[in-house]
Motif scaffolding. Structure first.
Motif, PDB file in Angstrom:
ATOM      1  N   LEU A 103      -1.510  14.186   1.604  1.00 22.93           N
ATOM      2  CA  LEU A 103      -2.729  14.914   1.967  1.00 22.93           C
ATOM      3  C   LEU A 103      -2.584  15.503   3.366  1.00 22.93           C
ATOM      4  O   LEU A 103      -2.986  16.649   3.619  1.00 22.93           O
ATOM      5  CB  LEU A 103      -3.923  13.966   1.909  1.00 22.93           C
ATOM      6  N   ALA A 104      -1.978  14.728   4.289  1.00 24.35           N
ATOM      7  CA  ALA A 104      -1.742  15.252   5.641  1.00 24.35           C
ATOM      8  C   ALA A 104      -0.753  16.404   5.613  1.00 24.35           C
ATOM      9  O   ALA A 104      -0.885  17.376   6.372  1.00 24.35           O
ATOM     10  CB  ALA A 104      -1.237  14.132   6.545  1.00 24.35           C
ATOM     11  N   LEU A 105       0.257  16.309   4.721  1.00 21.21           N
ATOM     12  CA  LEU A 105       1.242  17.381   4.619  1.00 21.21           C
ATOM     13  C   LEU A 105       0.603  18.661   4.094  1.00 21.21           C
ATOM     14  O   LEU A 105       0.901  19.761   4.567  1.00 21.21           O
ATOM     15  CB  LEU A 105       2.387  16.942   3.710  1.00 21.21           C
ATOM     16  N   VAL A 147       0.836  -1.210   0.000  1.00 26.13           N
ATOM     17  CA  VAL A 147       0.000   0.000   0.000  1.00 26.13           C
ATOM     18  C   VAL A 147       0.869   1.257   0.000  1.00 26.13           C
ATOM     19  O   VAL A 147       0.490   2.295   0.529  1.00 26.13           O
ATOM     20  CB  VAL A 147      -0.957   0.009   1.210  1.00 26.13           C
ATOM     21  N   THR A 148       2.066   1.162  -0.618  1.00 23.28           N
ATOM     22  CA  THR A 148       2.983   2.305  -0.610  1.00 23.28           C
ATOM     23  C   THR A 148       2.356   3.536  -1.255  1.00 23.28           C
ATOM     24  O   THR A 148       2.424   4.646  -0.713  1.00 23.28           O
ATOM     25  CB  THR A 148       4.281   1.935  -1.346  1.00 23.28           C
ATOM     26  N   ASP A 149       1.715   3.346  -2.406  1.00 25.37           N
ATOM     27  CA  ASP A 149       1.102   4.488  -3.094  1.00 25.37           C
ATOM     28  C   ASP A 149      -0.031   5.078  -2.259  1.00 25.37           C
ATOM     29  O   ASP A 149      -0.179   6.307  -2.168  1.00 25.37           O
ATOM     30  CB  ASP A 149       0.583   4.052  -4.456  1.00 25.37           C
ATOM     31  N   ARG A 150      -0.840   4.202  -1.670  1.00 29.28           N
ATOM     32  CA  ARG A 150      -1.933   4.700  -0.842  1.00 29.28           C
ATOM     33  C   ARG A 150      -1.403   5.446   0.371  1.00 29.28           C
ATOM     34  O   ARG A 150      -1.896   6.515   0.736  1.00 29.28           O
ATOM     35  CB  ARG A 150      -2.813   3.533  -0.396  1.00 29.28           C
ATOM     36  N   GLN A 151      -0.362   4.894   0.996  1.00 30.97           N
ATOM     37  CA  GLN A 151       0.212   5.546   2.166  1.00 30.97           C
ATOM     38  C   GLN A 151       0.848   6.882   1.802  1.00 30.97           C
ATOM     39  O   GLN A 151       0.736   7.869   2.534  1.00 30.97           O
ATOM     40  CB  GLN A 151       1.254   4.621   2.809  1.00 30.97           C
ATOM     41  N   ARG A 152       1.512   6.918   0.634  1.00 28.06           N
ATOM     42  CA  ARG A 152       2.123   8.162   0.190  1.00 28.06           C
ATOM     43  C   ARG A 152       1.058   9.229  -0.052  1.00 28.06           C
ATOM     44  O   ARG A 152       1.235  10.400   0.291  1.00 28.06           O
ATOM     45  CB  ARG A 152       2.927   7.928  -1.083  1.00 28.06           C
ATOM     46  N   ALA A 153      -0.064   8.810  -0.654  1.00 28.39           N
ATOM     47  CA  ALA A 153      -1.153   9.764  -0.891  1.00 28.39           C
ATOM     48  C   ALA A 153      -1.700  10.293   0.422  1.00 28.39           C
ATOM     49  O   ALA A 153      -1.996  11.492   0.556  1.00 28.39           O
ATOM     50  CB  ALA A 153      -2.256   9.095  -1.702  1.00 28.39           C
ATOM     51  N   ARG A 154      -1.837   9.423   1.417  1.00 30.76           N
ATOM     52  CA  ARG A 154      -2.304   9.875   2.731  1.00 30.76           C
ATOM     53  C   ARG A 154      -1.335  10.861   3.355  1.00 30.76           C
ATOM     54  O   ARG A 154      -1.725  11.899   3.898  1.00 30.76           O
ATOM     55  CB  ARG A 154      -2.471   8.669   3.660  1.00 30.76           C
ATOM     56  N   GLU A 155      -0.051  10.522   3.291  1.00 27.88           N
ATOM     57  CA  GLU A 155       0.951  11.388   3.902  1.00 27.88           C
ATOM     58  C   GLU A 155       0.984  12.752   3.218  1.00 27.88           C
ATOM     59  O   GLU A 155       1.129  13.787   3.875  1.00 27.88           O
ATOM     60  CB  GLU A 155       2.317  10.718   3.826  1.00 27.88           C
ATOM     61  N   ALA A 211       4.576  19.053  -5.323  1.00 25.21           N
ATOM     62  CA  ALA A 211       5.363  20.247  -4.993  1.00 25.21           C
ATOM     63  C   ALA A 211       4.662  21.512  -5.469  1.00 25.21           C
ATOM     64  O   ALA A 211       4.658  22.538  -4.769  1.00 25.21           O
ATOM     65  CB  ALA A 211       6.749  20.142  -5.617  1.00 25.21           C
ATOM     66  N   GLU A 212       4.054  21.456  -6.659  1.00 22.07           N
ATOM     67  CA  GLU A 212       3.334  22.630  -7.162  1.00 22.07           C
ATOM     68  C   GLU A 212       2.143  22.969  -6.277  1.00 22.07           C
ATOM     69  O   GLU A 212       1.864  24.146  -6.028  1.00 22.07           O
ATOM     70  CB  GLU A 212       2.878  22.354  -8.597  1.00 22.07           C
ATOM     71  N   GLU A 213       1.440  21.948  -5.790  1.00 24.55           N
ATOM     72  CA  GLU A 213       0.302  22.209  -4.899  1.00 24.55           C
ATOM     73  C   GLU A 213       0.782  22.811  -3.587  1.00 24.55           C
ATOM     74  O   GLU A 213       0.181  23.748  -3.054  1.00 24.55           O
ATOM     75  CB  GLU A 213      -0.446  20.901  -4.643  1.00 24.55           C
ATOM     76  N   LEU A 214       1.882  22.277  -3.056  1.00 23.97           N
ATOM     77  CA  LEU A 214       2.423  22.796  -1.797  1.00 23.97           C
ATOM     78  C   LEU A 214       2.883  24.240  -1.959  1.00 23.97           C
ATOM     79  O   LEU A 214       2.603  25.101  -1.116  1.00 23.97           O
ATOM     80  CB  LEU A 214       3.582  21.905  -1.342  1.00 23.97           C
ATOM     81  N   VAL A 215       3.582  24.526  -3.053  1.00 27.31           N
ATOM     82  CA  VAL A 215       4.077  25.886  -3.295  1.00 27.31           C
ATOM     83  C   VAL A 215       2.916  26.842  -3.545  1.00 27.31           C
ATOM     84  O   VAL A 215       2.951  28.008  -3.114  1.00 27.31           O
ATOM     85  CB  VAL A 215       5.058  25.884  -4.476  1.00 27.31           C
ATOM     86  N   ALA A 216       1.866  26.361  -4.218  1.00 26.51           N
ATOM     87  CA  ALA A 216       0.713  27.228  -4.477  1.00 26.51           C
ATOM     88  C   ALA A 216       0.075  27.684  -3.177  1.00 26.51           C
ATOM     89  O   ALA A 216      -0.343  28.837  -3.048  1.00 26.51           O
ATOM     90  CB  ALA A 216      -0.302  26.486  -5.345  1.00 26.51           C
ATOM     91  N   ARG A 217      -0.017  26.773  -2.213  1.00 28.03           N
ATOM     92  CA  ARG A 217      -0.589  27.172  -0.925  1.00 28.03           C
ATOM     93  C   ARG A 217       0.312  28.152  -0.198  1.00 28.03           C
ATOM     94  O   ARG A 217      -0.156  29.117   0.408  1.00 28.03           O
ATOM     95  CB  ARG A 217      -0.831  25.928  -0.068  1.00 28.03           C
ATOM     96  N   ALA A 218       1.617  27.910  -0.267  1.00 28.66           N
ATOM     97  CA  ALA A 218       2.541  28.837   0.390  1.00 28.66           C
ATOM     98  C   ALA A 218       2.566  30.181  -0.322  1.00 28.66           C
ATOM     99  O   ALA A 218       2.771  31.224   0.310  1.00 28.66           O
ATOM    100  CB  ALA A 218       3.946  28.229   0.422  1.00 28.66           C
TER     101      ALA A 218
END
Length: 817
Positions: free
Chosen positions: A255-257, A245-253, A424-431
């Motif tokens: 989303l939490a980030l 479930v690496t992909d699922r876990q990465r998506a969760r992490e 990264a683009e989503e994270l930077v957009a929020r910042a």
């Protein structure tokens, strides 16, 4: 009749349960030759009713006749048959059974069939032999392993080896901790033991591990454990099922980030701190090394860069607003937080700024001929720290490019992928939104501070009457700078006016309103108005400003209002007249250190309407300290205004100390947390003019006294050593006394005051205002006040309940004529 019992596992009954099976014998012609009691119980037909009849009469559907023909044919070839068949009960109801037919040799070599029937509730829903079941498990897409009671692997399918990269031969006969190391493997074995002991299955147990086939990325697995029991309920071992479930876990992490970014980025309206928050959040969960470089104008609150287009080789400087690394001390960075950053042209940095699109380089090319050859310093760092994957994401908000965020992976980290770039683009957009808000705030606050500081007095002087000192501390809240102001205004007769005010609201509008009110106070003070009259005129001014702002901002709500304290100190009489409009009262500290708060009517704030102000006059001994302030100095979120005033008085109860030190001491008592309002403090230590510095004469209202007035003035100037001013002073005295006799009324008073300037005053009981005229050549008079204006540095008129005073000042150090 025969009766048989067999042990068959089923879904509807427990394992090991004894099941009764109906039996019958069918002849080669399809007729029933035997019928058991269990068959009678199952169908309701008695042996007498069916023996000798065709077996087809107990079949429920015509299609089952084809099945009967099929097992007849198989019987001739020696094969048996089994399947699901619908029978007809005696009462007409349907009955579905699992039917088996085996050929047997009857008398004379004839072929007969032994038929057994079992209800479907007593057999598995999908009968399968051992070979079929193993084929099913082996080809299952999820990893499956069977472990014995000692937790050693005894069987494993191919999918599990593909998941974690551990071959079958390395896993068989070993426990999990003998194959994998680390706390996750130990935790999984602890769960296995618990399942073996309790029999309760454990679903979706998570653990992480590094694959032997992929050492750059840690994989996550969801594992379920079931105990295997025999017919008597004894544990045979465990069945372990595992899913990657690496992909699922990465998506969760991630989303939490992103959710965490909304709370960790933009905690303040500080551009540089917001950039650092972005870098800290991205390391190490997205990258090993991150920098946030903003256009050099952004931290200063100026306009940001537009898309660059053609640069002509000119690269705008960046300011490093954030930098973070997995390595202590951030050895990868050529520039520290706050330093200027430069990049070569052309390069991915300029391409990102020009196009507004991100740059992804999964494998960083450090070979010859790339842009890095023009940046040897950065190339050396890349090779030294084994940087191998790069992302450059533009920081833009509301159509403006604010800078770039750079993400780097090093050493054994997996290369960046397209999904990493999108994240990264989503994270930077929020910042970027937080950075843009901070940029706009910085720009507005910088402009408001500049405006306010330019509108506030740059140098205060109390002349011979007062020693003054002040402090202004702007707030650090989101509202920004406020509308506090203070002033010290020299007046006629050596008097000095002190004023402190506070405009409602914050920001550049409040600062602009403050500037307009300060100018109005200066104008009204120069008219020598009494404090209560001045506040009344100022109230009219602010009401007019409110009406003007209402016309301009017809569709927006505007709030204009202010509080103010105005005081006038006379060093000749040592009396101070003051009035306030909704402002905190002054604090008076005697030369002995006694703190008092004058009983001064509070009045209502300016601009509220229906204003009424009352002045109070106090006698202040020489050497006392008068403190004027705004509420931001004495009122905080944790302290009410009474406690703040007590704190202020306690600090100021040392009147012999320098005023500058007292100002600093007061500010040191403020909370270290950000102010929610501007804080202003104005301190004034009183001085008194000695009797030898003042000369006053009462003169009769007769023309003959003009010569006497000139003689008295000249004699006193001689005593003061100001003979050089005798000629101009005689002319000024002569003109002012003559005007008082001609146009005034009642007795006349002549007063000379010597301090930093020489003041000549003539007072009479008339309220007629003298006017300066420019006489024509043919006029015989009308040049008196014109001459006074030419001979003095300042002149004016002030009124009192007893009449008016016309005054003129001359510089003591030089003769203005």
């Amino acid at each position: 009749m025969a009766r048989t019992e067999e042990s068959t596992p089923g879904t509807g009954r427990a394992a090991g349960h004894t099941i009764s099976t109906a039996m019958a014998v069918v002849d080669s012609d399809g007729s029933l030759a035997a019928w058991t009691h269990e068959a009678q119980r199952l169908t309701g037909f008695t042996a007498a009713e069916v023996v000798g009849c065709s077996a087809a009469q107990v079949l429920a559907a015509p299609e089952d006749l084809a099945k009967a023909s099929e097992f007849v044919d198989r019987g001739r070839s020696g094969d048996g048959w089994c399947g699901i068949v619908g029978l007809r009960r005696h009462d007409g109801g349907p009955l579905v059974v699992y039917l088996r037919a085996c050929p047997v040799s009857g008398r004379g070599g004839r072929i007969q069939w032994l038929v057994t029937a079992t209800e479907m509730t007593a057999v598995p829903s999908w009968p399968m032999n051992g070979a079929g079941m193993e084929a099913l498990l082996s080809s299952a897409p999820i990893g499956i392993a069977v472990r014995d009671p000692d937790l050693r692997c005894v069987w494993v399918n191919d999918a599990l080896a593909l998941q974690d990269g551990i071959p079958r031969e390395k896993r068989l006969g070993r426990r999990l901790t003998e194959v994998l190391s680390g706390p996750d493997a130990e935790s999984a074995e602890a769960v296995m033991r618990e399942v073996l002991e309790t029999g309760a299955p454990r679903i979706d147990h998570a653990y992480r591990t590094w694959l032997q086939t992929d050492t750059r990325q840690e994989h996550s697995f969801s594992t379920s454990f079931f105990r295997l029991d025999d017919a008597e309920g004894h544990a045979l071992g465990l069945c372990v099922m595992s899913v990657d479930v690496t992909d699922r876990q990465r998506a969760r992490e991630r989303l939490a980030l992103l959710s965490e970014a909304s709370t960790r980025i933009g905690t303040t309206l500080d551009v540089m701190r917001t950039g650092q928050e972005l870098a800290d959040l991205a390391v190490p969960r997205l990258a090993d090394y991150v920098t946030v470089d903003l256009a050099e104008t952004v931290p200063l609150g100026e306009e940001s860069l537009a898309r660059l287009g053609a640069t002509n080789g000119h690269i705008p400087a960046f300011r490093r607003a954030g930098v973070a690394s997995i390595h202590k001390g951030i050895p990868e960075s050529l520039w520290s937080h706050g330093d200027y950053v430069f990049v070569p042209a052309p390069s991915p940095f300029t391409q990102v700024l020009a196009s507004g699109r991100s740059h992804l380089e999964p494998v960083l090319d450090t070979s010859g001929g790339t842009w890095l050859q023009r940046d040897p310093g950065r190339l050396e760092k890349i090779r030294e720290h084994e940087m191998h994957s790069l992302m450059i994401v533009p920081i833009h908000a509301r159509g403006a490019v604010l800078g770039v965020a750079v993400f780097v992976r090093m050493d054994d980290s997996a290369p960046f992928e397209t999904d990493d770039l999108r994240f990264a683009e989503e994270l930077v957009a929020r910042a970027a939104l937080s950075l843009d808000n901070a940029r706009r705030y910085v720009r507005e606050r910088t402009a408001a501070l500049a405006l306010q500081r330019n509108l506030l007095p740059r140098r205060l002087t109390g002349g011979a009457a007062l020693e003054v000192a002040s402090r202004y501390l702007p707030s650090d809240t989101q509202g920004g700078v406020g509308g506090d102001w203070f002033d010290v205004i020299p007046l006629s007769g050596a008097r000095v006016a002190l004023v402190v005010g506070d405009v409602v609201g914050h920001g550049i509008n409040a600062a602009a309103t403050m500037g307009r009110l300060r100018a109005a106070v200066h104008t009204l003070a120069n008219m020598d108005l009494h404090p209560d009259e001045l506040l009344a005129h100022l109230d009219d001014t602010i009401s007019r400003l409110a009406d003007e702002d209402g016309d301009v901002h017809r569709h927006t709500s505007t709030e204009v209002g202010a509080t103010c304290l105005y005081a006038v100190y006379d060093p000749v009489t040592r009396r101070c007249a003051m009035a306030r409009a909704g402002h905190p009262p002054p604090v008076v500290i005697s030369p002995q250190g006694r703190v008092t708060i004058p009983d001064l009517p509070s009045g209502i704030p300016l601009g509220v309407g229906q204003s009424s102000f009352e002045a109070v006059e106090l006698e202040l001994p020489e050497g006392c300290v008068l403190a004027l302030y705004t509420d931001g100095l004495v009122e905080t979120r944790d302290e009410d205004i009474e406690a703040g005033m007590h704190r202020l008085g306690t600090v100021l109860a040392q009147p012999d100390r320098p005023l500058e030190e007292l100002c600093s001491d007061v500010l040191d008592t403020l909370s270290t947390r950000a102010l929610f309002d501007d804080a202003t403090l104005l301190l004034a230590r009183t001085h008194a003019l000695s009797p030898t510095q003042v000369a006053s004469w009462d003169l009769p209202n007769e023309p003959v006294v003009v010569a006497d007035a000139r003689a008295l003035a000249t004699a006193r100037l001689t005593e003061w050593g100001l003979e050089r001013l005798a000629a101009t002073t005689e002319l000024i005295v002569s003109e002012l006394v003559t005007n008082a006799i001609r146009h005034g009324a009642g007795p006349i008073t002549l007063r000379l005051i010597r301090h930093q300037v020489l003041v000549c005053e003539v007072t009479d009981t008339s309220d007629t205002v003298p006017r300066l005229r420019h006489a024509r050549v043919t006029d015989e008079g009308g040049r008196g006040l014109f001459l006074v204006a030419q001979l003095s540095t300042r002149r004016g008129t002030r009124f009192s309940p007893a009449g008016k005073t016309v005054w003129a000042e001359q510089e003591v150090n030089s003769n203005p004529s």
